[in-house]
Design an enzyme around this catalytic site. Structure first.
Site, PDB file in Angstrom:
ATOM      1  N   SER A 140       9.484  21.721 -74.396  1.00  0.00           N
ATOM      2  CA  SER A 140      10.621  21.929 -75.297  1.00  0.00           C
ATOM      3  C   SER A 140      11.296  20.585 -75.487  1.00  0.00           C
ATOM      4  O   SER A 140      11.140  19.675 -74.658  1.00  0.00           O
ATOM      5  CB  SER A 140      11.605  22.922 -74.672  1.00  0.00           C
ATOM      6  OG  SER A 140      12.852  22.908 -75.332  1.00  0.00           O
ATOM      7  N   TYR A 153      17.614  25.097 -67.329  1.00  0.00           N
ATOM      8  CA  TYR A 153      16.554  25.281 -68.325  1.00  0.00           C
ATOM      9  C   TYR A 153      15.942  23.929 -68.664  1.00  0.00           C
ATOM     10  O   TYR A 153      14.714  23.775 -68.691  1.00  0.00           O
ATOM     11  CB  TYR A 153      17.087  25.954 -69.591  1.00  0.00           C
ATOM     12  CG  TYR A 153      16.029  26.050 -70.673  1.00  0.00           C
ATOM     13  CD1 TYR A 153      14.939  26.901 -70.523  1.00  0.00           C
ATOM     14  CD2 TYR A 153      16.098  25.264 -71.824  1.00  0.00           C
ATOM     15  CE1 TYR A 153      13.941  26.968 -71.488  1.00  0.00           C
ATOM     16  CE2 TYR A 153      15.114  25.325 -72.794  1.00  0.00           C
ATOM     17  CZ  TYR A 153      14.041  26.184 -72.620  1.00  0.00           C
ATOM     18  OH  TYR A 153      13.056  26.240 -73.583  1.00  0.00           O
TER      19      TYR A 153
END
Length: 255
Positions: A140, A153
């Site tokens: 990501s 995250y």
């Protein structure tokens, strides 16, 4: 039965995983579809087995015993895996470190980090034995840029980046390619999971600009795995046109 090319895809029942499975099937790649939701696995299987051979494996990537039991017990002809797509992973919550839930931390580390480790450790021996193969890890932009309220995250996706780099080094002698793909804003179930089913909050993430869709990332994955044998796509970062960094967007315009 000898299958020409086989891909194992985790998180294949929705979003990027499903779009990748659909694109692979259109291009004649046989599929091992993995996920936690048996009904959804069967749905995707029924749709795609018109074009290619498909089998399903039901497991949670964070459960080591489930992962190894399912993969070790594949029929022999299905162990000749050519492509592993480590797609399964989630974000849980969007809160400051001091306010965030430890349970959310555990969920993200378990799915995003332990999941890739478990599945890769189960599959890599097959690739090493054949001295060929391709691993695609879904990272990501959060793996490259940390942003507020996303510390763990982001940490989990930074780990994916490091794992991808380390795999590429360690697996080099065996002819195994490793590609890391880091998407920006993609409209899937991602935000719905992050906001624990709050559709209003999830929809707001993508308002005011045109985000990527799952098929955009599937296209990138297929591009990487379909290059000539001597070409290795090491890393790809993919944004919608309206995004310039992890947190910088040009909104209120469809650009």
């Amino acid at each position: 039965m000898e299958l020409e090319k086989i891909a194992l895809i985790t998180g294949s029942t929705s979003g990027i995983g499903r779009a990748t499975a659909e694109l692979f099937a259109k291009n004649g790649i046989h599929l091992i579809l993995c996920g936690r939701r048996e009904d959804r696995l069967e749905e995707v299987k029924n749709e795609l087995q018109k074009n290619v051979n498909v089998i399903t494996l039901k497991f949670d990537v964070s459960n080591r015993k489930e992962v190894f039991s399912a993969i070790d017990n594949l029929p022999e002809e299905w162990k000749s895996i050519d492509i592993l797509v480590n797609n399964a992973g989630n974000a849980h919550g969007l809160a400051t470190f001091q306010d965030a839930s430890l349970d959310d931390f555990d969920s993200m580390i378990n799915s995003n980090v332990r999941g890739i480790l478990n599945v890769s450790k189960a599959v890599v021996p097959f690739l090493i034995n054949r001295k060929s193969g391709h691993i695609v890890n879904l990272s990501s932009i959060a793996g490259k840029q940390t942003y507020p309220k996303g510390s763990v995250y982001c940490a989990s996706k930074h780990a994916v980046e490091a794992i991808s780099q380390g795999m590429r080094m360690d697996l080099l002698p065996y002819g195994i390619k490793v590609t890391n793909i880091a998407p920006g804003a993609v409209e899937t179930e991602f935000s719905l999971v992050r906001f624990k089913g709050d559709k209003k909050l999830a929809d707001a993430v993508y308002q005011g600009f045109e985000p990527l869709v799952a098929g955009d990332i599937a296209d990138a994955i297929y591009y990487a795995v379909s290059r000539p044998a001597h070409v290795q796509i090491a890393d790809m970062t993919i944004f919608p046109k309206a995004q310039a960094s992890g947190t910088l967007f040009e909104k209120n315009n469809k650009i």
